[in-house]
Design a protein around this motif. Structure first.
Motif: not given
Length: 129
Positions: A47-48, A50-51, A54-55, A72, A82, A86, A90
């Motif tokens: 998951e980390w 994937r983040i 994404c970034l 984090c 954070r 984000i 976004r």
């Protein structure tokens, strides 16, 4: 369950060298290693990653991503930082989507233009190039 760097690479579609680079740059402080120094990736590590990916897709620099990961790891005292990061990313992505939608409109028009010209055998049926 633990995964090897090769397995994670296959699962996420990221080169093993990229994962090693992330680790070298301090972006994977959560990764555990065996006594022999081999990286062991757990489900939560995916998951980390994937983040991080994404970034990266938002064109965020490695330095900025590392800062986010550091925040984090620091815990709840950095939630505002954070969230701000984000929200900025976004907003940037929304602007990119808007720009891409405009580009798509133009391409759709040109597609129609050339399809109708092809069917007619000439662009003379249109007044624009």
């Amino acid at each position: 369950m633990c995964y090897s760097i090769g397995e994670v690479s296959d699962m996420l579609g990221v080169a093993p060298s990229t994962l090693r680079y992330y680790d070298k740059e301090g972006m994977l402080p959560f990764i555990k290693r065996t006594s022999g120094g081999v990286r062991e990736f757990r489900e939560e590590d995916l998951e980390w990653l994937r983040i991080i990916e994404c970034l990266k897709k938002t064109n965020m620099s490695i330095k900025e991503i590392k800062q986010f990961i550091d925040w984090c790891m620091e815990g709840d005292s950095t939630i505002d930082k954070r969230l701000d990061l984000i929200n900025r990313r976004r907003d940037l992505v929304l602007k990119q989507i808007e720009s891409l939608n405009e580009t798509l409109k133009t391409l759709n028009y040109k597609k129609w233009y050339y399809e109708t010209a092809k069917a007619a055998g000439t662009t003379a049926i249109h007044n624009k190039n």
